[in-house]
Scaffold this active site. Structure first.
Site, mmCIF file in Angstrom:
data_model
loop_
_atom_site.group_PDB
_atom_site.id
_atom_site.type_symbol
_atom_site.label_atom_id
_atom_site.label_comp_id
_atom_site.label_asym_id
_atom_site.label_seq_id
_atom_site.Cartn_x
_atom_site.Cartn_y
_atom_site.Cartn_z
ATOM 1 N N SER A 13 0.789 -1.184 0.211
ATOM 2 C CA SER A 13 0.028 0.173 0.002
ATOM 3 C C SER A 13 0.861 1.275 -0.059
ATOM 4 C CB SER A 13 -0.986 -0.005 1.067
ATOM 5 O OG SER A 13 -0.419 0.073 2.557
ATOM 6 N N ARG A 64 21.976 -16.795 2.531
ATOM 7 C CA ARG A 64 21.289 -15.178 2.347
ATOM 8 C C ARG A 64 22.343 -14.531 1.441
ATOM 9 N NH1 ARG A 64 18.174 -12.159 5.433
ATOM 10 N NH2 ARG A 64 17.552 -13.879 6.736
ATOM 11 N N LEU A 91 15.933 -9.289 6.191
ATOM 12 C CA LEU A 91 17.290 -8.339 6.538
ATOM 13 C C LEU A 91 18.172 -8.560 4.970
ATOM 14 C CD1 LEU A 91 18.284 -9.580 9.997
ATOM 15 C CD2 LEU A 91 17.148 -7.176 9.250
ATOM 16 N N ASN A 106 14.223 2.751 4.452
ATOM 17 C CA ASN A 106 13.516 1.866 4.989
ATOM 18 C C ASN A 106 12.398 2.502 5.670
ATOM 19 O OD1 ASN A 106 12.249 -0.732 5.760
ATOM 20 N ND2 ASN A 106 13.587 -0.687 7.519
ATOM 21 N N HIS A 108 9.378 2.115 8.476
ATOM 22 C CA HIS A 108 9.110 1.159 9.713
ATOM 23 C C HIS A 108 7.808 1.755 10.619
ATOM 24 C CE1 HIS A 108 10.517 -1.924 12.509
ATOM 25 N NE2 HIS A 108 10.128 -1.076 13.538
ATOM 26 N N SER A 135 8.751 5.407 11.078
ATOM 27 C CA SER A 135 9.777 6.139 10.940
ATOM 28 C C SER A 135 10.389 6.024 9.674
ATOM 29 C CB SER A 135 11.039 5.655 12.019
ATOM 30 O OG SER A 135 10.518 5.783 13.286
ATOM 31 N N ASP A 140 21.189 0.482 7.839
ATOM 32 C CA ASP A 140 22.859 0.078 7.773
ATOM 33 C C ASP A 140 22.607 -1.272 8.212
ATOM 34 O OD1 ASP A 140 22.039 -0.250 10.351
ATOM 35 O OD2 ASP A 140 23.313 1.544 11.053
ATOM 36 N N ASP A 144 17.084 -2.096 11.868
ATOM 37 C CA ASP A 144 16.468 -0.906 11.840
ATOM 38 C C ASP A 144 16.972 0.029 12.823
ATOM 39 O OD1 ASP A 144 14.152 -1.788 10.496
ATOM 40 O OD2 ASP A 144 13.406 -3.043 12.122
#
Ligand code: GAR
Length: 197
Positions: A13, A64, A91, A106, A108, A135, A140, A144
């Site tokens: 959204s 990963r 992540l 990002n 959050h 936020s 980095d 978060d």
């Protein structure tokens, strides 16, 4: 014109709001591609706006790091100025962060550093706080934990469910995201400086 790749995992959204904002010819940014780590419902928004999509399924890679390398290769094909994690629930490996930072941001659904991680709204309710928030951060290698670009408080109402509270946080996230994209594009927000501070 700021070119953007958006990465999603879910309904998208916030992505949709950014696509709607960038329909305005005066908006100084364009989404050039939308990527996902799974078959995310939100890819439909990109398709509806005629934006190319790519999927790099996390579960198709042995590690990963290898998944991250494949994701980075896809992102780089679009040569974006900025990459936005918008409900991207993985992540991102350090090699990807190092390649894109600080042009990797990002959204959050909490007032960081309160309630980092994948269940921020649930965690805020469980903690019994009267306020949480939204936020926008530079990504980095922490969870978060990157520099805060902007954030705003949202009240927790008596009897709130996780879904109801999240639905009140999301419009705030959208506003923060669109305002920040505008400010990054016009130079009022300097991500390099934020990341150095
Ligand atoms: C948003 O609230 C976003 O901040 C959150 O997922 C939601 C995605 O909504 N991201 C995280 O929790 C990342 N830790 P959307 O798919 O409807 O845009």
């Amino acid at each position: 014109m700021l070119s953007i790749v958006v990465l999603i995992s879910g309904g998208g959204s916030n992505l949709r709001a950014l696509l709607e904002a960038s329909e305005d010819a005066e908006f100084p940014a364009r989404v050039v591609a939308v990527g996902a780590d799974r078959d995310a419902d939100g890819l439909e928004h990109a398709e509806r706006f005629g934006i190319p999509t790519f999927t790099v399924p996390f579960t198709s890679y042995p590690s990963r790091e290898e998944w991250g390398d494949a994701l980075l290769e896809q992102i780089r094909q679009w040569e974006p100025d900025l990459t936005i994690l918008s409900g991207f629930m993985r992540l991102v490996p350090p090699r990807v962060v190092e390649a894109l930072s600080p042009w990797l941001i990002n959204t959050h659904p909490a007032y960081l550093p309160e309630f980092p991680g994948a269940h921020a709204v649930r965690d805020a309710l469980a903690a019994g706080v009267t306020q949480t928030g939204a936020s926008l951060i530079v990504v980095d290698n922490g969870v978060d934990a990157g520099p805060i670009i902007s954030q705003e408080r949202v009240e927790v109402e008596p009897g709130d469910t996780e879904a109801a509270l999240h639905e009140r946080i999301k419009p705030v996230e959208r506003r923060l995201l669109i305002d920040a994209v505008l400010d990054i594009a016009n130079g009022h927000i300097d991500l390099e400086e934020l990341a150095r501070a």
